[in-house]
Write an enzyme that holds these catalytic residues in place. Structure first.
Site, mmCIF file in Angstrom:
data_model
loop_
_atom_site.group_PDB
_atom_site.id
_atom_site.type_symbol
_atom_site.label_atom_id
_atom_site.label_comp_id
_atom_site.label_asym_id
_atom_site.label_seq_id
_atom_site.Cartn_x
_atom_site.Cartn_y
_atom_site.Cartn_z
ATOM 1 N N HIS A 79 35.523 33.473 46.601
ATOM 2 C CA HIS A 79 36.864 33.307 46.844
ATOM 3 C C HIS A 79 36.891 31.743 46.144
ATOM 4 O O HIS A 79 38.163 31.555 45.674
ATOM 5 C CB HIS A 79 38.169 33.217 47.454
ATOM 6 N N CYS A 86 34.202 45.732 34.738
ATOM 7 C CA CYS A 86 35.506 44.609 34.709
ATOM 8 C C CYS A 86 35.000 44.564 36.291
ATOM 9 O O CYS A 86 35.375 43.793 37.192
ATOM 10 C CB CYS A 86 36.155 46.404 35.596
#
Length: 554
Positions: free
Chosen positions: A188, A486
């Protein structure tokens, strides 16, 4: 003397030059092991509950004040802070005589061990758990929250690792770059650094050589940290980088190479709210709708109607545009409570993705029914649907049949190397491919993509990975079928050019990354991309591949 350098894995490109600033250390709980008396335990439980509630509320407040990926990450951490599981474990320890501080520490240690055993994304969340522990203990001890300093002049933030609360509230005007000793390319920290538009390096194992206040130059492309560089040279590099960033801020699309080759840039979303926000960006559609993220807390499987309503929100947000829906990629690092996962020695290589249909009969069929209903309800004439973790041609055939029975356009994720080695066989059964570079990399390199010690191996610039992508894209071109990417690789501007040169037709990413990719594509011709791609896949390692691409593409 030559400047000292520290090398890590660059995950967000760009240059930054400023003094190093380290995060504040975690609190040290009291060492007193005298058990809490039975009569004092209820009050100790209440003390713990208050501290836990305060920490959870702070995360919620920060999530409300943040936007995009930062808001999503903080919201998820707020839920984790309030999670009944570890809270119950802490209360049980306190009722057994532990202090609130000790109970918190014991409970979190238990859950950290469980998450590390699960591996993958769950292992990545151990950073969040430890951060929650530190904040609860600090609250119990009446200490300031641990974490990032509050600078008044520009700094480069250094840390062993960074939790969501550390990164989500950063001011990019003051925090010019992030460098961590741990972490991986898909952490993250990297995601939020990309949203903030600041350079980021992870897995810099020797970062402790960098002391507080030492001026450092960060190169987020190469992953190099230079201590006490030549100031004039460093400032020149940063000035050029700032000019590029201004160009990125002003970019308005559409994406194409300098000689007019159009490139479709799409958004990765996880629910209707994210899709509505993405629809206000420069994304031309949705290249990855992660449906499993809608159901991570669902205790029972949502009905077809309930699912259709959720999926319909995404179709509605991008009405008339391409939306690619991925069926549940649950299991391993993303278990959903209503699915039968079972105990596995190695969940990343176990029953996950399309394989959930083996142990949960009808699960895939009901989801496809819901997608078809959502498409019909929203007037979608061509709904693209892809299955994750396909490994055999028979699986691709069976999934495609189910899709066609419902007038859905079938595709599959290319994550398992077996697909990339026999792409034409699979494309005979489906209408499109979408390459998930995160999983394709970890399976190709036999390295957990969440393991910070393995960040060098899980770099999508690895020539072995690029060869598999090239093989897959070539099959798509030969058969006239689209092949997109993706994974996180799509958000790397330089790597995006290489992917287009290999024959990739679309790139899907976090919306904040789209302008940077668009600007870089506009600086090169398609032939330059093809030439660079042909040379990069022959590189010796990922570092050489990056440096060669930078040299060839500027």
């Amino acid at each position: 003397m030559e400047p000292t350098t520290v090398r890590g894995t660059g995950v967000v490109a760009g240059y930054a030059y400023a003094p190093a600033a380290w995060t504040r250390p975690a609190p040290v709980p009291p060492s007193n092991t005298t058990p809490i008396t039975e009569e004092d335990r209820p009050a100790e439980v209440e003390r713990f509950k208050r501290a836990s509630s305060v920490v959870s509320s702070r995360f919620e407040d920060r999530a409300s004040a943040a936007t995009g990926a930062a808001s999503n990450v903080l919201g998820a951490t707020a839920k984790l802070a309030a999670d009944r599981g570890w809270n119950r474990a802490a209360i049980k320890a306190i009722n057994g005589g532990a202090s609130a501080e000790a109970g918190t520490t014991q409970a979190i240690a238990t859950f950290v061990a469980q998450f590390e055993k699960l591996g993958g994304l769950m292992a990545e969340r151990t950073t969040d758990l430890r951060d929650i522990r530190n904040r609860v203990v600090a609250e119990l001890m009446g200490l300031p929250e641990p974490g990032v300093p509050q600078p008044t002049s520009p700094v480069i933030l250094c840390a062993d690792d960074l939790a969501p609360a550390d990164t989500a509230g950063l001011d990019p005007k003051l925090v010019r770059a992030l460098v961590t000793r741990l972490g991986g390319p898909t952490s993250h920290t990297a995601i939020i650094a990309r949203q903030l538009g600041i350079p980021c390096i992870v897995a810099a194992s020797a970062l402790r050589q960098v002391h507080e206040g030492v001026p450092i130059l960060v190169d987020g492309t190469s992953g190099l940290v230079t201590l006490e560089p030549d100031a004039a040279e460093a400032e020149s590099l940063v000035a050029k980088d700032q000019a590029l960033r201004e160009e990125i801020r002003q970019w308005s699309g559409p994406a194409q190479t300098s000689d007019g080759h159009a490139v479709q840039l799409l958004a990765n979303v996880q629910d209707g709210n994210a899709a509505r926000k993405a629809s206000l960006s420069l994304a031309e559609g949705v290249g990855l709708f992660r449906t499993e993220l809608c159901f991570l807390t669902a205790q029972t499987e949502p009905s077809v109607n309930e699912q259709a309503k959720i999926y319909g929100e995404v179709f509605e947000a991008f009405s008339g545009k391409k939306v690619v829906v991925r069926t549940l990629d649950a299991g391993s690092d993303k278990p959903v409570p209503f699915a039968n996962h079972g105990e596995e020695e190695n969940p990343a290589l176990g029953v996950r993705g399309i394989r959930l249909g083996w142990t949960n009969p009808g699960l895939v069929d009901r989801q496809l029914d819901a997608i078809a209903q959502a498409a019909e309800d929203n007037g979608v004439t061509e709904a693209w649907v892809m299955a994750p973790m396909i490994a055999t041609v028979d699986e691709a055939y069976e999934f495609a049949q189910k899709c066609r029975e419902r007038d859905l356009k079938p595709g599959i994720m290319v994550e398992v190397p077996a697909v990339a080695m026999l792409p034409e066989k699979f494309l005979e059964e489906v209408e499109f491919f979408s390459i998930g570079t995160n999983d394709l990399t970890q399976y190709t390199m036999a390295a957990d993509r969440m393991g910070s010690a393995l960040a060098q191996l899980t770099d999508p610039w690895q020539p072995g990975v690029l060869r598999l992508i090239a093989n897959t894209a070539a099959a798509g071109q030969k058969m006239g079928k689209p092949v997109g990417v993706c994974g996180e690789a799509a958000a790397d501007p330089l790597l995006a050019c290489i992917l287009i040169g290999l024959g990739i037709t679309s790139l899907s990413m976090a919306t904040g990354a789209i302008p940077g990719v668009g600007v870089q594509l506009g600086k090169v011709t398609l032939e330059q991309c093809k030439d660079a791609a042909a040379q990069v896949i022959d590189a010796r390692n990922s570092r050489d591949a990056k440096e060669l691409a930078a040299k060839l593409l500027g």
